[in-house]
Enzyme design. Structure first.
Site, short mmCIF file in Angstrom:
data_model
loop_
_atom_site.label_atom_id
_atom_site.label_comp_id
_atom_site.label_asym_id
_atom_site.label_seq_id
_atom_site.Cartn_x
_atom_site.Cartn_y
_atom_site.Cartn_z
N SER A 188 0.83 -1.20 0.00
CA SER A 188 0.00 0.00 0.00
C SER A 188 0.88 1.26 0.00
O SER A 188 1.68 1.46 -0.90
CB SER A 188 -0.97 -0.03 1.19
OG SER A 188 -1.89 1.02 1.13
N HIS B 159 -8.42 1.28 -0.70
CA HIS B 159 -8.24 0.39 -1.85
C HIS B 159 -9.57 -0.15 -2.38
O HIS B 159 -9.68 -1.30 -2.80
CB HIS B 159 -7.28 -0.75 -1.51
CG HIS B 159 -5.92 -0.26 -1.13
ND1 HIS B 159 -5.07 0.34 -2.03
CD2 HIS B 159 -5.28 -0.23 0.08
CE1 HIS B 159 -3.97 0.70 -1.41
NE2 HIS B 159 -4.08 0.38 -0.14
#
Length: 392
Positions: free
Chosen positions: A92, A195
């Protein structure tokens, strides 16, 4: 082969920077990155409580800043790193740490981008009450089917038995009332459904900012969260990082690429532990090192020497290497001696898909390093090009 990985949001813990800041050089470097990020990273890494550093706008710059300064402590002469590190990856927001470490962007650019990323994602999360829940165990296909049934996104597929569901609070409540068989649910203390499509506004903000960022082709292969592919075009690295804000993190595919590359040692930058723990379960035979405190630095350097091999990407002012993005069979296209920017030179066919191989900057063909029909691995050099133009 040695791979360096950088953790994502959730890895931070109160006070994790205290032992590091006893080193004046570390403190000075962190102070500089604090000035760039516009927040006091030393305070948040030593004095702030768990609730404070859970804030997306604080957690993300804190993680990237800590990783970048710890990398300089591990490799006091940064050029030495490129003779040891075979690849890098970040989970991430850790992708920004990895991109700066590989020199696709500068540390200062990474801090500006993560500052704005954290703000934009926090604003997007405030629009609708959303969250994330870890689904531990259970059959993968059943888990994915159950998430789809409740309208949830598998925001992180981290490896065997570890999928993170994300969506609205009502959708997560429905999952809690109807969980997958033999799976344990663990709600995560995060500000929103990262996300997923809920982060689309942040993608727009970051995409606009990224247009003004100068990039360089990374000195070390970067494994992308999008699909586990090896990326060595700086502009593509940055674009993938931007788009990944609203797309699932496929750490499972990154792990598969590490296997394909032949990784023997994985070192996680601070605040370390999460990714090293996943690797222990998912990569049998791969030695791991979680760098948590500065008293481990000598052992960490010995670990790097033990597993280190030079990157296959040799940076030269006179030619560029085009490398395979993934594992499979290379199918060569008919091309001339001179390629325009973004010209396709072939495809890599795997069991999952065919992936085009593109020459980002174009150039004159110097030497083919593989033949049509050859089996190739991620990051393997395919073609040597003399660049027609210099990248900005």
């Amino acid at each position: 082969m040695l791979i360096i990985v950088a953790p994502g949001q959730g890895a931070q813990t109160p006070g994790f920077l205290e032992p590091w800041l006893e080193d004046p050089a570390f403190a000075d470097r962190l102070g500089w990155l604090s000035a760039v990020a516009g927040i006091d990273l030393a305070y948040y890494g030593t004095k702030a409580d768990a609730d404070t550093i859970r804030d997306t706008a604080i957690a993300q710059p804190l993680l990237v800043g800590a990783g970048l300064v710890a990398a300089l402590a591990l490799f006091p002469h940064p050029a030495d790193a490129f003779n040891l590190i075979g690849a890098v990856a970040g989970h991430s927001v850790g992708e920004l740490t990895a991109a700066a470490g590989a020199r696709a962007i500068s540390a200062e650019q990474a801090m500006v981008l993560v500052r704005e990323r954290g703000k934009a994602m926090a604003q997007a999360a405030a629009t609708t009450p959303t969250g994330m829940t870890a689904v531990l165990g259970g059959d993968k296909e059943e888990v994915l089917a159950k998430l789809s049934h409740h309208g949830l996104t598998p925001a992180n597929i981290n490896g065997p038995g570890q999928i993170v569901a994300a969506g609205t609070i009502d959708q997560l409540a429905a999952l809690a009332a109807d969980p997958p068989t033999k799976a344990r649910l663990m709600p995560l203390q995060v500000a929103g459904a990262f996300h997923t499509e809920h982060m689309a506004p942040a993608v727009s903000v970051m995409g606009q900012l990224a247009m003004g960022v100068s990039t360089h082709d990374p000195r070390t292969p970067i494994i992308s969260n999008k699909d586990g592919q090896v990326v060595h075009d700086g502009r593509a690295v940055l674009q993938r990082i931007v788009n990944q804000i609203a797309r699932p993190v496929r750490w499972d595919l990154c792990l598969q690429t590490m296997t394909d590359l032949g990784v023997t040692g994985l070192l996680e930058m601070p605040p370390a532990g999460t990714l090293a723990g996943i690797a222990k379960r998912a990569l049998p035979g791969v030695e791991t090192f979680a760098l948590k405190t500065p008293d481990q630095l000598d052992d960490a350097r010995a670990f790097c020497q033990k597993h280190g091999t030079p990157s296959s990407i040799d940076v030269s002012p006179t030619w560029r290497l085009l490398v395979s993005p993934t594992k499979g069979t290379f199918l060569r296209d008919e091309i001339g001696d001179t390629l325009a920017p973004r010209a396709q030179v072939g495809r890599v066919k795997s069991l999952r898909e065919e992936t085009p191989v593109v020459a980002p900057h174009g150039g004159t063909v110097v030497e083919w390093l593989v033949e049509d029909g050859d089996l190739v691995s991620p990051g393997q050099p395919l073609l040597r090009l003399y660049p027609e133009e210099t990248q900005a």
